[in-house]
Design a protein around this motif. Structure first.
Motif, PDB file in Angstrom:
ATOM      1  N   ASP A 107      14.119  20.222 -10.795  1.00  0.00           N
ATOM      2  CA  ASP A 107      12.716  20.614 -10.663  1.00  0.00           C
ATOM      3  C   ASP A 107      11.883  19.519 -10.010  1.00  0.00           C
ATOM      4  O   ASP A 107      10.691  19.431 -10.225  1.00  0.00           O
ATOM      5  CB  ASP A 107      12.135  20.979 -12.029  1.00  0.00           C
ATOM      6  N   ARG A 108      12.496  18.697  -9.190  1.00  0.00           N
ATOM      7  CA  ARG A 108      11.776  17.571  -8.582  1.00  0.00           C
ATOM      8  C   ARG A 108      11.454  17.844  -7.124  1.00  0.00           C
ATOM      9  O   ARG A 108      12.102  18.662  -6.477  1.00  0.00           O
ATOM     10  CB  ARG A 108      12.607  16.297  -8.702  1.00  0.00           C
ATOM     11  N   VAL A 109      10.450  17.123  -6.625  1.00  0.00           N
ATOM     12  CA  VAL A 109      10.072  17.209  -5.222  1.00  0.00           C
ATOM     13  C   VAL A 109       9.962  15.793  -4.663  1.00  0.00           C
ATOM     14  O   VAL A 109       9.721  14.840  -5.403  1.00  0.00           O
ATOM     15  CB  VAL A 109       8.745  17.973  -5.009  1.00  0.00           C
ATOM     16  N   LEU A 110      10.148  15.663  -3.356  1.00  0.00           N
ATOM     17  CA  LEU A 110      10.012  14.396  -2.658  1.00  0.00           C
ATOM     18  C   LEU A 110       8.692  14.430  -1.913  1.00  0.00           C
ATOM     19  O   LEU A 110       8.441  15.342  -1.125  1.00  0.00           O
ATOM     20  CB  LEU A 110      11.172  14.197  -1.683  1.00  0.00           C
ATOM     21  N   ILE A 111       7.830  13.449  -2.180  1.00  0.00           N
ATOM     22  CA  ILE A 111       6.466  13.452  -1.640  1.00  0.00           C
ATOM     23  C   ILE A 111       6.230  12.195  -0.819  1.00  0.00           C
ATOM     24  O   ILE A 111       6.591  11.095  -1.231  1.00  0.00           O
ATOM     25  CB  ILE A 111       5.429  13.532  -2.782  1.00  0.00           C
ATOM     26  N   ARG A 112       5.619  12.380   0.349  1.00  0.00           N
ATOM     27  CA  ARG A 112       5.128  11.258   1.153  1.00  0.00           C
ATOM     28  C   ARG A 112       3.623  11.233   0.974  1.00  0.00           C
ATOM     29  O   ARG A 112       2.947  12.244   1.148  1.00  0.00           O
ATOM     30  CB  ARG A 112       5.470  11.448   2.629  1.00  0.00           C
ATOM     31  N   ILE A 119       4.619  17.424   0.362  1.00  0.00           N
ATOM     32  CA  ILE A 119       5.970  17.644  -0.137  1.00  0.00           C
ATOM     33  C   ILE A 119       6.909  17.725   1.060  1.00  0.00           C
ATOM     34  O   ILE A 119       6.742  18.575   1.931  1.00  0.00           O
ATOM     35  CB  ILE A 119       6.040  18.917  -1.000  1.00  0.00           C
ATOM     36  N   ILE A 120       7.867  16.821   1.098  1.00  0.00           N
ATOM     37  CA  ILE A 120       8.823  16.747   2.197  1.00  0.00           C
ATOM     38  C   ILE A 120      10.062  17.579   1.881  1.00  0.00           C
ATOM     39  O   ILE A 120      10.583  18.286   2.728  1.00  0.00           O
ATOM     40  CB  ILE A 120       9.226  15.273   2.459  1.00  0.00           C
ATOM     41  N   LYS A 121      10.551  17.488   0.653  1.00  0.00           N
ATOM     42  CA  LYS A 121      11.719  18.246   0.206  1.00  0.00           C
ATOM     43  C   LYS A 121      11.476  18.716  -1.213  1.00  0.00           C
ATOM     44  O   LYS A 121      10.813  18.035  -1.985  1.00  0.00           O
ATOM     45  CB  LYS A 121      12.970  17.364   0.206  1.00  0.00           C
ATOM     46  N   ALA A 122      12.029  19.854  -1.561  1.00  0.00           N
ATOM     47  CA  ALA A 122      11.898  20.400  -2.913  1.00  0.00           C
ATOM     48  C   ALA A 122      13.282  20.737  -3.458  1.00  0.00           C
ATOM     49  O   ALA A 122      14.164  21.160  -2.711  1.00  0.00           O
ATOM     50  CB  ALA A 122      11.014  21.643  -2.906  1.00  0.00           C
ATOM     51  N   GLY A 123      13.438  20.535  -4.746  1.00  0.00           N
ATOM     52  CA  GLY A 123      14.696  20.878  -5.403  1.00  0.00           C
ATOM     53  C   GLY A 123      14.817  22.384  -5.596  1.00  0.00           C
ATOM     54  O   GLY A 123      13.881  23.141  -5.334  1.00  0.00           O
ATOM     55  N   PRO A 124      15.974  22.849  -6.081  1.00  0.00           N
ATOM     56  CA  PRO A 124      16.199  24.283  -6.238  1.00  0.00           C
ATOM     57  C   PRO A 124      15.411  24.912  -7.380  1.00  0.00           C
ATOM     58  O   PRO A 124      15.155  26.113  -7.371  1.00  0.00           O
ATOM     59  CB  PRO A 124      17.697  24.380  -6.495  1.00  0.00           C
ATOM     60  N   GLY A 125      15.023  24.147  -8.388  1.00  0.00           N
ATOM     61  CA  GLY A 125      14.265  24.702  -9.503  1.00  0.00           C
ATOM     62  C   GLY A 125      14.908  24.382 -10.830  1.00  0.00           C
ATOM     63  O   GLY A 125      15.726  23.480 -10.958  1.00  0.00           O
ATOM     64  N   TYR A 126      14.531  25.172 -11.828  1.00  0.00           N
ATOM     65  CA  TYR A 126      15.050  24.985 -13.183  1.00  0.00           C
ATOM     66  C   TYR A 126      16.346  25.792 -13.330  1.00  0.00           C
ATOM     67  O   TYR A 126      16.344  27.003 -13.125  1.00  0.00           O
ATOM     68  CB  TYR A 126      14.049  25.496 -14.215  1.00  0.00           C
ATOM     69  N   PRO A 127      17.466  25.154 -13.699  1.00  0.00           N
ATOM     70  CA  PRO A 127      18.707  25.917 -13.877  1.00  0.00           C
ATOM     71  C   PRO A 127      18.612  26.812 -15.114  1.00  0.00           C
ATOM     72  O   PRO A 127      18.033  26.431 -16.122  1.00  0.00           O
ATOM     73  CB  PRO A 127      19.779  24.850 -14.050  1.00  0.00           C
ATOM     74  N   LEU A 152      10.911  26.795  -7.865  1.00  0.00           N
ATOM     75  CA  LEU A 152       9.694  26.008  -8.068  1.00  0.00           C
ATOM     76  C   LEU A 152       8.508  26.689  -7.403  1.00  0.00           C
ATOM     77  O   LEU A 152       8.659  27.423  -6.431  1.00  0.00           O
ATOM     78  CB  LEU A 152       9.857  24.614  -7.463  1.00  0.00           C
ATOM     79  N   GLN A 153       7.345  26.406  -7.925  1.00  0.00           N
ATOM     80  CA  GLN A 153       6.119  26.882  -7.307  1.00  0.00           C
ATOM     81  C   GLN A 153       5.795  26.049  -6.071  1.00  0.00           C
ATOM     82  O   GLN A 153       5.243  26.534  -5.106  1.00  0.00           O
ATOM     83  CB  GLN A 153       4.973  26.809  -8.316  1.00  0.00           C
ATOM     84  N   ALA A 154       6.169  24.777  -6.084  1.00  0.00           N
ATOM     85  CA  ALA A 154       5.915  23.868  -4.963  1.00  0.00           C
ATOM     86  C   ALA A 154       6.891  24.157  -3.831  1.00  0.00           C
ATOM     87  O   ALA A 154       8.078  24.368  -4.064  1.00  0.00           O
ATOM     88  CB  ALA A 154       6.063  22.426  -5.426  1.00  0.00           C
ATOM     89  N   LYS A 155       6.389  24.159  -2.602  1.00  0.00           N
ATOM     90  CA  LYS A 155       7.199  24.399  -1.409  1.00  0.00           C
ATOM     91  C   LYS A 155       7.019  23.242  -0.437  1.00  0.00           C
ATOM     92  O   LYS A 155       6.026  22.520  -0.475  1.00  0.00           O
ATOM     93  CB  LYS A 155       6.766  25.692  -0.708  1.00  0.00           C
TER      94      LYS A 155
END
Length: 124
Positions: free
Chosen positions: A17-22, A51-59, A82-85
């Motif tokens: 559930d993580r995202v990569l942010i610049r 948001i540069i990259k987003a994870g797949p979500g909650y398993p 995830l809600q974040a894109k």
């Protein structure tokens, strides 16, 4: 393969559930015209960035089924997305972020729970 600006993040995989942010480039001066050094704005409790990259979500767990020895054992993980894109502007808590430096650039890895608000540009 040589890394370029286009493909240097292509092989990164963000987990769960993580995202990569610049971070968004901060304003260099206040509304009244005072110039601020960069270190002051980086210490704010709330930051914003893209948001540069987003994870797949909650398993989510797969349903329990009777498994027969003759059946194929094919476990496919399913996720609640995830809600974040990618491309969203995220306003997030710095206390819930982990700072990483990759290829000389500073990024933050943030769980979706630390994101307070998203701004998404949509074509109507």
């Amino acid at each position: 393969m040589q890394l370029t600006a286009d493909n240097k993040l292509k092989n990164l995989i963000v987990v769960g559930d993580r995202v990569l942010i610049r971070l968004k480039k901060p304003n260099e001066k206040t509304g009244s015209g005072l110039y601020l050094p960069p270190g002051i704005q980086e210490k704010e409790k709330v930051q914003q960035g893209y948001i540069i990259k987003a994870g797949p979500g909650y398993p989510i767990p797969s349903p329990v089924e009777e498994h027969e020895p003759w059946m194929e054992n094919d476990e496919k993980v399913r996720y609640v997305p995830l809600q974040a894109k990618e491309g969203d502007l995220a306003i997030f808590l710095l206390s819930g972020a982990h700072e990483v430096i990759y290829e000389g650039e500073k990024y933050f890895i943030v769980s979706q729970g630390a994101i307070l608000m998203l701004e998404r540009e949509q074509d109507l």
